[in-house]
Write a protein that holds these residues in place. Structure first.
Motif, PDB file in Angstrom:
ATOM      1  N   MET A  20       0.930  -1.319   0.063  1.00 46.62           N
ATOM      2  CA  MET A  20      -0.002  -0.098  -0.124  1.00 46.62           C
ATOM      3  C   MET A  20       0.945   1.251  -0.100  1.00 46.62           C
ATOM      4  O   MET A  20       0.308   2.248  -0.532  1.00 46.62           O
ATOM      5  N   ALA A  21       1.840   1.417   0.683  1.00 45.22           N
ATOM      6  CA  ALA A  21       2.994   2.493   0.575  1.00 45.22           C
ATOM      7  C   ALA A  21       3.440   2.659  -0.816  1.00 45.22           C
ATOM      8  O   ALA A  21       4.026   1.798  -1.311  1.00 45.22           O
ATOM      9  N   LEU A  22       3.044   3.683  -1.415  1.00 46.22           N
ATOM     10  CA  LEU A  22       3.510   4.119  -2.651  1.00 46.22           C
ATOM     11  C   LEU A  22       4.777   5.160  -2.725  1.00 46.22           C
ATOM     12  O   LEU A  22       4.952   5.664  -1.637  1.00 46.22           O
ATOM     13  N   PRO A  23       5.624   5.059  -3.799  1.00 49.02           N
ATOM     14  CA  PRO A  23       6.718   6.249  -3.896  1.00 49.02           C
ATOM     15  C   PRO A  23       6.212   7.554  -3.466  1.00 49.02           C
ATOM     16  O   PRO A  23       5.134   7.898  -3.746  1.00 49.02           O
ATOM     17  N   GLY A  24       6.873   7.985  -2.443  1.00 51.57           N
ATOM     18  CA  GLY A  24       6.497   9.507  -1.961  1.00 51.57           C
ATOM     19  C   GLY A  24       5.774   9.575  -0.723  1.00 51.57           C
ATOM     20  O   GLY A  24       5.491  10.491  -0.058  1.00 51.57           O
ATOM     21  N   ASP A  25       4.979   8.331  -0.418  1.00 51.16           N
ATOM     22  CA  ASP A  25       4.197   8.296   0.866  1.00 51.16           C
ATOM     23  C   ASP A  25       5.198   8.245   1.985  1.00 51.16           C
ATOM     24  O   ASP A  25       6.590   7.952   2.187  1.00 51.16           O
ATOM     25  N   ARG A  26       4.659   8.648   3.297  1.00 53.21           N
ATOM     26  CA  ARG A  26       5.258   8.614   4.498  1.00 53.21           C
ATOM     27  C   ARG A  26       4.656   7.316   5.398  1.00 53.21           C
ATOM     28  O   ARG A  26       3.257   7.428   5.219  1.00 53.21           O
ATOM     29  N   VAL A  27       5.319   6.519   6.089  1.00 57.16           N
ATOM     30  CA  VAL A  27       4.502   5.533   6.862  1.00 57.16           C
ATOM     31  C   VAL A  27       5.124   6.176   8.320  1.00 57.16           C
ATOM     32  O   VAL A  27       6.538   5.938   8.744  1.00 57.16           O
ATOM     33  N   VAL A  28       4.011   6.498   9.079  1.00 53.95           N
ATOM     34  CA  VAL A  28       4.323   6.951  10.406  1.00 53.95           C
ATOM     35  C   VAL A  28       3.922   6.146  11.541  1.00 53.95           C
ATOM     36  O   VAL A  28       2.821   5.391  11.385  1.00 53.95           O
ATOM     37  N   MET A  29       4.930   5.744  12.251  1.00 55.05           N
ATOM     38  CA  MET A  29       4.739   4.486  13.123  1.00 55.05           C
ATOM     39  C   MET A  29       4.468   5.397  14.480  1.00 55.05           C
ATOM     40  O   MET A  29       4.990   6.546  14.862  1.00 55.05           O
ATOM     41  N   VAL A  50       9.026   7.055   3.038  1.00 52.16           N
ATOM     42  CA  VAL A  50       9.634   7.605   4.467  1.00 52.16           C
ATOM     43  C   VAL A  50       9.189   6.743   5.332  1.00 52.16           C
ATOM     44  O   VAL A  50       8.039   6.611   5.472  1.00 52.16           O
ATOM     45  N   VAL A  51       9.651   6.246   6.248  1.00 48.60           N
ATOM     46  CA  VAL A  51       9.300   5.308   7.532  1.00 48.60           C
ATOM     47  C   VAL A  51       9.757   6.281   8.832  1.00 48.60           C
ATOM     48  O   VAL A  51      10.891   6.163   8.835  1.00 48.60           O
ATOM     49  N   THR A  52       9.045   6.519   9.544  1.00 49.66           N
ATOM     50  CA  THR A  52       9.273   7.449  10.405  1.00 49.66           C
ATOM     51  C   THR A  52       8.607   7.505  11.739  1.00 49.66           C
ATOM     52  O   THR A  52       7.221   6.706  11.855  1.00 49.66           O
ATOM     53  N   ALA A  53       9.058   7.726  12.773  1.00 50.11           N
ATOM     54  CA  ALA A  53       8.234   7.707  14.190  1.00 50.11           C
ATOM     55  C   ALA A  53       7.493   8.910  14.251  1.00 50.11           C
ATOM     56  O   ALA A  53       8.053  10.021  13.943  1.00 50.11           O
ATOM     57  N   ARG A  54       6.229   8.928  14.594  1.00 46.05           N
ATOM     58  CA  ARG A  54       5.336  10.221  14.956  1.00 46.05           C
ATOM     59  C   ARG A  54       6.169  11.219  15.718  1.00 46.05           C
ATOM     60  O   ARG A  54       6.123  12.366  15.356  1.00 46.05           O
ATOM     61  N   GLN A  55       6.914  10.550  16.773  1.00 49.99           N
ATOM     62  CA  GLN A  55       7.591  11.422  17.738  1.00 49.99           C
ATOM     63  C   GLN A  55       9.081  10.499  17.821  1.00 49.99           C
ATOM     64  O   GLN A  55       9.051   9.574  18.279  1.00 49.99           O
ATOM     65  N   PRO A  56      10.057  11.237  17.222  1.00 53.92           N
ATOM     66  CA  PRO A  56      11.361  10.553  17.478  1.00 53.92           C
ATOM     67  C   PRO A  56      11.658   9.695  18.902  1.00 53.92           C
ATOM     68  O   PRO A  56      11.558  10.530  19.858  1.00 53.92           O
ATOM     69  N   GLY A  57      11.998   8.703  18.848  1.00 50.95           N
ATOM     70  CA  GLY A  57      12.616   8.015  20.050  1.00 50.95           C
ATOM     71  C   GLY A  57      11.570   7.308  20.879  1.00 50.95           C
ATOM     72  O   GLY A  57      11.731   6.747  21.865  1.00 50.95           O
ATOM     73  N   THR A  58      10.302   7.391  20.226  1.00 51.82           N
ATOM     74  CA  THR A  58       8.972   6.898  20.954  1.00 51.82           C
ATOM     75  C   THR A  58       8.819   5.322  20.326  1.00 51.82           C
ATOM     76  O   THR A  58       7.863   4.776  20.884  1.00 51.82           O
ATOM     77  N   VAL A  59       9.419   5.189  19.281  1.00 49.13           N
ATOM     78  CA  VAL A  59       8.911   3.948  18.349  1.00 49.13           C
ATOM     79  C   VAL A  59      10.351   2.981  18.693  1.00 49.13           C
ATOM     80  O   VAL A  59      11.259   3.191  18.635  1.00 49.13           O
ATOM     81  N   ILE A  60       9.959   1.645  19.291  1.00 51.65           N
ATOM     82  CA  ILE A  60      11.082   1.154  19.945  1.00 51.65           C
ATOM     83  C   ILE A  60      10.879  -0.501  19.318  1.00 51.65           C
ATOM     84  O   ILE A  60       9.714  -1.001  19.265  1.00 51.65           O
ATOM     85  N   ILE A  61      11.820  -0.781  18.341  1.00 56.47           N
ATOM     86  CA  ILE A  61      11.593  -2.220  17.767  1.00 56.47           C
ATOM     87  C   ILE A  61      12.440  -3.195  18.624  1.00 56.47           C
ATOM     88  O   ILE A  61      13.693  -2.971  18.576  1.00 56.47           O
TER      89      ILE A  61
END
Length: 188
Positions: A20-29, A50-61
């Motif tokens: 579902m993620a297409l070129p230019g999309d942002r996937v916000v975790m 772009v795969v990113t955290a909604r707030q940096p440092g708050t997404v832990i894998i």
């Protein structure tokens, strides 16, 4: 994998996003702790996903479930045109980030802690590893036993025939690595 990707019912994994993620999309975790993640999508030249955290440092894998020698807590092997930004990766069973045979991938602002062996493994042309914090990479630091050494950032040989060219590695901090801070092979 459940969820439909809406604000009220988000996907539970990056795999759930699928194609579902297409070129230019942002996937916000969203903030939270996730298990091992596999990115199944790519962008296009000039329009990365772009795969990113909604707030940096708050997404832990948390990669403690990874068991294979080449498995990463975050896997994007074979992908192209991605930016992965602002995630924290903890307790990788082997690799923090596994990015074998990738093209035009940027790994930035990641906080990678306690990888059993290597924090970042990347191979292929036109990739960027920028402003990441890596700490405690090797079996001894991850609470294991034995003498396995680790690497902070490894430019890998596995590129599926594409040379390791135009790789930019800058502004990273690496500490507590039982082995090499930076290792590179098969550069062209």
């Amino acid at each position: 994998i459940s969820g439909d990707g809406t604000q009220g019912n988000p996907f539970a994994t990056l795999q759930g996003v699928g194609t579902m993620a297409l070129p230019g999309d942002r996937v916000v975790m969203l903030p939270g702790t996730y298990g091992k993640q596999i990115i199944p999508f790519s962008g296009a030249m000039g329009t990365p996903v772009v795969v990113t955290a909604r707030q940096p440092g708050t997404v832990i894998i948390d990669g403690s479930s990874a068991t294979n020698d080449f498995e990463g807590a975050l896997e994007l092997n074979g992908r192209t045109d991605l930016i992965v930004d602002g995630l924290r990766i903890d307790n990788a069973g082997e690799r923090g980030v596994s990015a074998d045979a990738v093209r035009r991938v940027t790994l930035q602002n990641l906080d990678i802690r306690n990888s059993r062996a290597d924090a970042i493994v990347i191979g292929g042309p036109n990739n960027v590893v920028d402003n990441n914090h890596i700490s405690n990479s090797a079996i001894e630091h991850a609470g294991g036993t034995g003498d396995t050494s680790g690497t902070g950032i490894s430019v890998n040989w596995f590129t599926q025939g594409e040379p390791n060219t135009n790789i930019i590695i800058r502004r990273n901090t690496i500490s507590g690595v039982w082995g090499y801070a930076l290792a590179a092979s098969h550069l062209d």
